[in-house]
Design a protein around this motif. Sequence first.
Motif, short mmCIF file in Angstrom:
data_model
loop_
_atom_site.label_atom_id
_atom_site.label_comp_id
_atom_site.label_asym_id
_atom_site.label_seq_id
_atom_site.Cartn_x
_atom_site.Cartn_y
_atom_site.Cartn_z
N GLY A 190 2.94 9.96 0.16
CA GLY A 190 2.95 9.03 -0.96
C GLY A 190 4.28 8.66 -1.56
O GLY A 190 4.34 7.83 -2.46
N LEU A 191 5.39 9.26 -1.11
CA LEU A 191 6.67 9.03 -1.78
C LEU A 191 7.40 7.82 -1.19
O LEU A 191 8.09 7.91 -0.18
CB LEU A 191 7.55 10.28 -1.68
N ALA A 192 7.23 6.69 -1.84
CA ALA A 192 7.94 5.46 -1.50
C ALA A 192 7.78 4.49 -2.65
O ALA A 192 6.73 4.46 -3.30
CB ALA A 192 7.41 4.84 -0.20
N GLY A 193 8.82 3.70 -2.90
CA GLY A 193 8.75 2.72 -3.97
C GLY A 193 9.70 1.57 -3.71
O GLY A 193 10.64 1.69 -2.92
N ALA A 194 9.47 0.44 -4.36
CA ALA A 194 10.28 -0.76 -4.19
C ALA A 194 11.37 -0.83 -5.25
O ALA A 194 11.16 -0.46 -6.41
CB ALA A 194 9.40 -2.00 -4.25
N PHE A 195 12.53 -1.35 -4.85
CA PHE A 195 13.66 -1.56 -5.76
C PHE A 195 14.16 -2.99 -5.53
O PHE A 195 14.73 -3.30 -4.49
CB PHE A 195 14.78 -0.54 -5.45
N VAL A 196 13.92 -3.85 -6.50
CA VAL A 196 14.31 -5.25 -6.41
C VAL A 196 15.55 -5.47 -7.26
O VAL A 196 15.54 -5.19 -8.46
CB VAL A 196 13.18 -6.19 -6.86
N VAL A 197 16.61 -5.95 -6.62
CA VAL A 197 17.82 -6.33 -7.34
C VAL A 197 17.79 -7.84 -7.52
O VAL A 197 17.73 -8.60 -6.55
CB VAL A 197 19.10 -5.90 -6.59
N LYS A 198 17.79 -8.28 -8.77
CA LYS A 198 17.68 -9.69 -9.10
C LYS A 198 19.07 -10.34 -9.15
O LYS A 198 20.05 -9.72 -9.57
CB LYS A 198 17.01 -9.86 -10.46
N ALA A 199 19.10 -11.60 -8.74
CA ALA A 199 20.34 -12.38 -8.82
C ALA A 199 20.57 -12.87 -10.24
O ALA A 199 19.61 -13.13 -10.99
CB ALA A 199 20.27 -13.55 -7.86
N LYS A 200 21.84 -13.01 -10.60
CA LYS A 200 22.14 -13.59 -11.91
C LYS A 200 21.72 -15.06 -11.97
O LYS A 200 21.28 -15.55 -13.01
CB LYS A 200 23.62 -13.43 -12.21
#
Length: 506
Positions: A190-200
């Motif tokens: 179960g260990l997984a997650g999303a990381f979204v880096v947003k543009a300026k």
Amino acid sequence: MHRRGFLAAGLATALSVPRALAQMKMDGMSNMDSMPGMGGHAGHDMGAMSKGPAPLPEGEALRELSLLANDAGRPGLFRARLTAAPATARFAADRNTPILGYNGMSPGPLIEAHEGDRVEITFANRIEGEPSTIHWHGMPVPADQDGNPMDQVAAGADRVYAFELPEGSAGSYWYHPHPHGRTAEQVYRGLAGAFVVKAKADPVPAAYGDTVLMFTDLRLAADGSMPESDMKDLMNGRVGDHVLVNGQKNPRLAMAMGAKRRLRLYNATNARFLRLAFDGAAMTIIGTDGGLLGKPVAADEILLSPAERVELVVAFDRPGAATLTTLDYDRGWMGPGQPADAGLTLLTVDVSETPAEAMPPLPEQLRPIAPLGQPTVSRRLVFTETMAMNATGMEMGFLINGKAFDMERVDIVARAGQTELWEIVNQADMDHPFHLHGTQFQVVERERSGKVSKPRYLAWKDTVNVARGETVRLLLRQERPGPRMYHCHILEHEQLGMMGIVDVQA
């Protein structure tokens, strides 16, 4: 070593976690069907297993991933805490499943930050008796913050991961454990997650929304527990009975006719290849692992190997049900029990007859991507499988350049800022998705059976599938010094030796 060499051996296996190879003992077994894991799952009650996998409910409304709260209280800083610990999930309608979760959930909470932000995340490892790490998959972080296997966090300990998100780093990344010998199990539990880096300044219209679809797969026994991995899992990588989207089976999403939706697709499975098509809707690729493309590209289907991501804009122009489905893909398989991957419905979109408000057009240009240019160094990595006899039985491994991973050995010495050409040659019997830590690369060509092909578009990637019998050539440049990993992202193959270390020197 060809597939028939594996099958003729007729061996039972037990995985010794600290070793790079799977130790395989004879135990009097004469055929694959009689092995533990070929007819049942070791370590679990066979009466429960004989009832078949637990059914999962379908058709619930799609859940957005829970956002990880930012505790910093000021702009430009993202500060939070992630705890890895045992938890309970309700996948089947009437029984609980013990899992590992980040902050009690799987997938873990969605992290959203912006280019230019400083990130400070305290990781608390509360997995009893097991070290862990957080690897920030694909992200441009310093080597000592990358969560690599040489930098484990002991059970019961905390550590702070701190890094800056540079300009131009907007993209669809993810996070997962990377302790050697434990990665595969911790991820499938179960260990997984999303990381979204947003543009300026994001060129994609905000009216399209921004939805993460995280694909995981799940194997459940009839009692709701997760069976342990078996021999075919070690050989092929663990593939579950159910493909989930944000932890749900075939959830539903309501859209108005004529609407467009931005979707970020993540393959966070241990070993499942997903060849995807949208029946009843038109797909446009706008980004890959490392962010947006130079311009949009129409697509009828997409192949996502384990760990790959893609950004889409999907146009829902016809009323009725539009379904995201899987197509057949032959990734290579050893032994019986090959999963039937074609014809699965992963997501159903209910498109109403009510027209949506007018949507702004997708820009013809998204961002500039400069080719990396001529390399000054060339390297060649050859993927192979091996089986060898020792005093107690047989050892099986997955190798790079004839070597199994050794945490004490540096395999490549590179220079920061130097452009390199890497040839990834797959001489094994199945596809292997290649992943490199520390940077994004550009695929420049593929070669198979003497035929060379160029990619349809220039893109930033950190994971690329290398089909069996194929050579993939890519250009890369590491900018930050320190040790980095490269490996197959079928996590069981990584554990059985298909990984190396590149030491990037200033």
